[in-house]
Every structure is written in C-alpha cells, then in structure tokens.
Design an enzyme around this catalytic site. Structure first.
Site, short mmCIF file in Angstrom:
data_model
loop_
_atom_site.label_atom_id
_atom_site.label_comp_id
_atom_site.label_asym_id
_atom_site.label_seq_id
_atom_site.Cartn_x
_atom_site.Cartn_y
_atom_site.Cartn_z
N TYR A 53 0.75 -1.27 0.00
CA TYR A 53 -0.05 0.12 0.05
C TYR A 53 0.81 1.27 -0.07
CZ TYR A 53 -5.25 -0.60 0.28
OH TYR A 53 -6.25 -1.00 -0.07
N GLU A 55 -0.55 4.74 -0.41
CA GLU A 55 -1.47 5.97 -0.71
C GLU A 55 -0.61 7.43 -0.40
OE1 GLU A 55 -4.98 5.77 1.57
OE2 GLU A 55 -5.73 3.91 0.60
N ASP A 199 -6.04 14.05 -25.18
CA ASP A 199 -6.10 12.60 -24.86
C ASP A 199 -5.31 12.03 -25.78
OD1 ASP A 199 -6.35 9.98 -24.47
OD2 ASP A 199 -8.41 10.02 -23.73
N THR A 225 -3.16 6.26 -21.81
CA THR A 225 -3.01 5.10 -21.32
C THR A 225 -1.61 4.55 -21.75
OG1 THR A 225 -3.85 4.18 -23.58
CG2 THR A 225 -5.42 4.20 -21.67
N LYS A 228 -1.21 0.89 -25.01
CA LYS A 228 -1.39 1.08 -26.30
C LYS A 228 -0.37 1.12 -27.23
CE LYS A 228 -6.19 2.70 -26.03
NZ LYS A 228 -6.56 3.47 -24.80
N ARG A 234 -1.50 -2.09 -18.64
CA ARG A 234 -2.65 -1.62 -18.80
C ARG A 234 -2.80 -0.38 -17.51
NH1 ARG A 234 -5.12 -4.23 -22.40
NH2 ARG A 234 -7.14 -2.62 -22.18
N1 DSN Z 1 -11.23 1.10 -25.74
C1 DSN Z 1 -10.02 1.94 -26.47
C2 DSN Z 1 -10.01 1.48 -27.73
O1 DSN Z 1 -10.27 0.44 -28.45
O2 DSN Z 1 -9.68 2.51 -28.64
C3 DSN Z 1 -9.98 3.27 -26.15
O3 DSN Z 1 -9.93 3.40 -24.65
#
Ligand code: DSN
Length: 413
Positions: A53, A55, A199, A225, A228, A234
C-alpha cells in the site's frame, strides 16, 4: 511463461492462460488499441510491489515501508518526463478514463461545458458520451468531422467554441486516422480562455518517436493510457504544467483513487525505459509505414478508407458498398484468424453495436516484427475474407495462411 506456480496452485486457470497465449501467438491482432507488452513489463506486473500500500506520493505517504515503492514511482515519473518533456507527471491513474476524470475534477465543476469529439465520429466514451460519467456530469457540446473530408474541421470547431464558450476543449481520439493539429486546438481554446486537454492514448508511442506531433508544448493537460502504442501495462497517466501539479495530484489521490497499483507503476517504469530506446522509436515509425501500406492495399482491393487514408497507426474501413455490417465483418475476419473490431464510421446510420465499418491498426503486428510485405498479405487477407464471407472453406484456408504468418513472427520467442 511465468506459469509454473499457477500450474501447481490452479491448473484450471493455467489452462485458460495457456489457451490465451496460444490465441495471441496464432491469430493476427489488428485491434488498433492493443499491443504486446514485453516479458520484462509482465514480470514487473507480477512483482512484489503488488503487496504494497502506498497511498500518497513519493516521500509523502500514508503508510510505512514505502521507500522502494517511492523509488519505483520516481523512476516511472522521471522516465516519462524524458519521453514526453512534460513538467509534471502523475503515473498513478489506473486507466485512461480515470486519467481524464482526474483532469476534469481538477479544474471543472459539474455543469461546466466541454467541447469534445463525438464517440461515433472517433472520440472516446470518457470525452462526454451520455453513457459515461463525463456526459452525465458536464454539459457536452460535441464536435464532429467534416462530412466530405471526414477530417476535423478547425474552422467549424472555432465557430462552435465561440458560440458555446466551453470551460474545456478535449482533443484526441480512438478512431481518427489523421494528424491532430494541437497548436490550432490551443489557439481555439485560448480564444475563449478554455482549458485544453489532449488525450493521446492511441498515439502516445508515435509521439515519443516524433511520428506524430506532440501536444505537450500546447495543451494544459495531456492524458494517455500506457498499454496501447506505448506497449506498457494496462494503466493511465496525466501530464501537465507545474502550475496544475498540485491540483492533478489531489484529484488522482485522494480525489478519485485510493492506493496506487505499485506493481503496475513498476511495469510502467520498465515500459518507459524500453520506450526510450532507438528500437522502440524505429518500431513506431514502422507502425505508421505499415498502416499506410495496409490502407493502400485495402484501397487497391476496392475498399473505401474513411478520409481516404491514414497518417497514424490505424484506419477505418467503410463496408457500406460490400453489403456487410461491421459486426458481421468482425465475425468473418475472426473465422479467418484476424482479430479486429467493428466500428462506426462518420455519420453512420447503424448503431455502435452493428456499425458500418471496421477499425484496423498496426501496433501489435509491428511489435511482432511485421513490415510492409506482410501488410500487403494482411490487406489481401482481409479483402478475401470479407469477399468470401459465407464460404467457410475459403475462410479456413485464410486462417491457415494467417496462422502460418503468425508463426513466422512469434510474439514471445
Ligand atoms: N477502448 C479503447 C479503444 O479500443 O480505442 C479506447 O480506450
């Protein structure tokens, strides 16, 4: 892969994971938002920090024993700063939606106006879709692409912004294949004193390699994120200028999250180290080249690509003239061993769960080492699958060819 203990403790789950590994190795992943994390990133995901933990933030925690958690988080932050050149970075968000939520909560109040891209024209759920918290808490003015070009119409955006005077403009998309002009977005935001949130979840890896311009010099907030094009675990991340650092940190914790996932943060740090290498940058540039070749091959096969092509890692294929829905095309391609997703196209007459298009992307195939030659095969394979939609024997033949291709480009050697 790291499964000897799972095998002993839970053979049933080990078998599920073995099947998933086999699926990833033998099928071609063209889902634009997916990728393969390295073994090093996955080892970090399964490390001892899952027990901790922490925090709070480095040197300012609500738990004892955080000295190594602090080291892990500082490594992640410092590497992310090198990658993106941002003044302040928070690596704790559990997801991209959470990162966006943290930004909204840091400077907006419920009922404020956000100008953001429609989900059905390429935006994202957390940019104000009515089904998401973002659409429920804020007054959303959606912008779209221009009907003829299917690209963002910046003049129209400027008009909308002057008319509605939003407190925030959101740019960045999950199904938009063209370069985003972040400088122009900032100029438009400045005209009405709106905050700009970029974003970049889909294109973060491309930005690292200069294969897409960066929003960091322009946007007040940048979210992403990490799984990707960035090829990490993730998770999510927020970048901002120093002036917003305190507000963002408070917004992430204790605003919307409790304890950070320290094992994930360790894995983010490992992924960022990998992303600092020349090999990573070369792969990102190859990802874009691969997408161009794939799109050209599909066009040669008679398919219409939304906006006529791609500048990044993905494209939308309009299936209207092939008399097949996106949903059915997704299922047909699955039979041929090709994993992709149905997607609405701009001004789609179909609902999102049927859709008139499919979205394809090249990050995962590029991570496997595939190049232009393989993309030509892939474009032809998608075309053959869709044109032989009802012919299971033809689809099985393609599946075997795709499997053969995948076996020549293993994911985890
Ligand atoms: N769900 C994602 C995508 O496939 O583009 C975006 O967060």
């Amino acid at each position: 892969m790291f499964m000897s203990d799972i095998l002993k403790v839970d053979p049933e789950m080990a078998a599920v994971l073995e099947r998933e590994l086999n699926r990833q190795e033998t099928r071609l992943d063209l889902i634009a938002s997916e990728n393969y994390a390295s073994k090093a990133v996955m080892e970090a995901m399964g490390c001892v920090l899952t027990n901790k933990y922490a925090e709070g933030y480095p040197k300012s925690r609500y738990y004892g024993g955080c000295e190594y958690a602090d080291e892990a988080e500082v490594l992640a932050i410092e590497r992310a700063k090198k990658l993106f050149g941002a003044e302040h970075i928070n690596v704790q968000p559990h997801s991209g939606s959470g990162a966006n939520m943290a930004v909204y909560f840091s400077v907006l109040k419920p009922g404020d106006t956000i100008l953001s891209m429609n989900l059905s024209e390429g935006g994202h759920l957390s940019h104000g879709n009515p089904a998401s918290f973002s659409g429920q808490l804020y007054n959303i003015i959606p912008y779209s692409v221009q009907r003829e070009t299917e690209m963002i119409d910046y003049d129209e955006l400027e008009k909308l912004s002057k008319e509605h005077k939003p407190q925030m403009i959101v740019c960045g998309a999950s199904a938009y294949s063209r370069t985003i002009d972040f400088k122009r977005f900032k100029e438009i935001a400045d005209m009405t004193d709106a905050y700009l949130l970029a974003d970049v979840a889909h294109i973060a890896g491309l930005i690292v390699a200069d294969a897409h311009p960066s929003p960091v010099p322009y946007a007040d907030f940048v979210t992403t994120t990490t799984h990707k094009t960035l090829r990490g675990p993730r998770g999510g991340m927020v970048m901002c200028r120093e002036e917003f650092a305190k507000a963002i940190n408070k917004s992430v914790f204790p605003g919307i999250q409790g304890g950070p996932l320290m094992n994930t943060i360790a894995a983010k740090a490992v992924a960022f180290k990998e992303a600092l290498t020349d090999d990573f940058k070369k792969d990102q540039i190859q990802t874009v080249k691969n997408a161009k070749t794939l799109s050209e091959t599909l066009i040669q096969n008679g398919f219409r690509i939304v906006s006529g092509g791609t500048d990044n890692h993905l494209m939308l294929i309009d299936l209207t003239s092939f008399n097949i829905t996106g949903k059915d095309a997704e299922a047909v391609c699955a039979k041929a061993g090709i994993v992709l997703n149905m997607n609405t196209i701009p001004f789609d007459k179909q609902k999102a769960f049927i859709a008139s298009g499919i979205r394809v992307g090249t990050p995962a195939a590029t991570t496997r080492g595939m190049k232009e030659e393989e993309m030509k095969f892939v474009g032809n394979a998608i075309s053959r699958a869709i044109k032989n939609a009802g012919d299971d024997a033809a689809l099985e033949k393609i599946r075997l060819e795709v499997k053969d291709l995948c076996e020549r480009f293993p994911v985890y050697k």
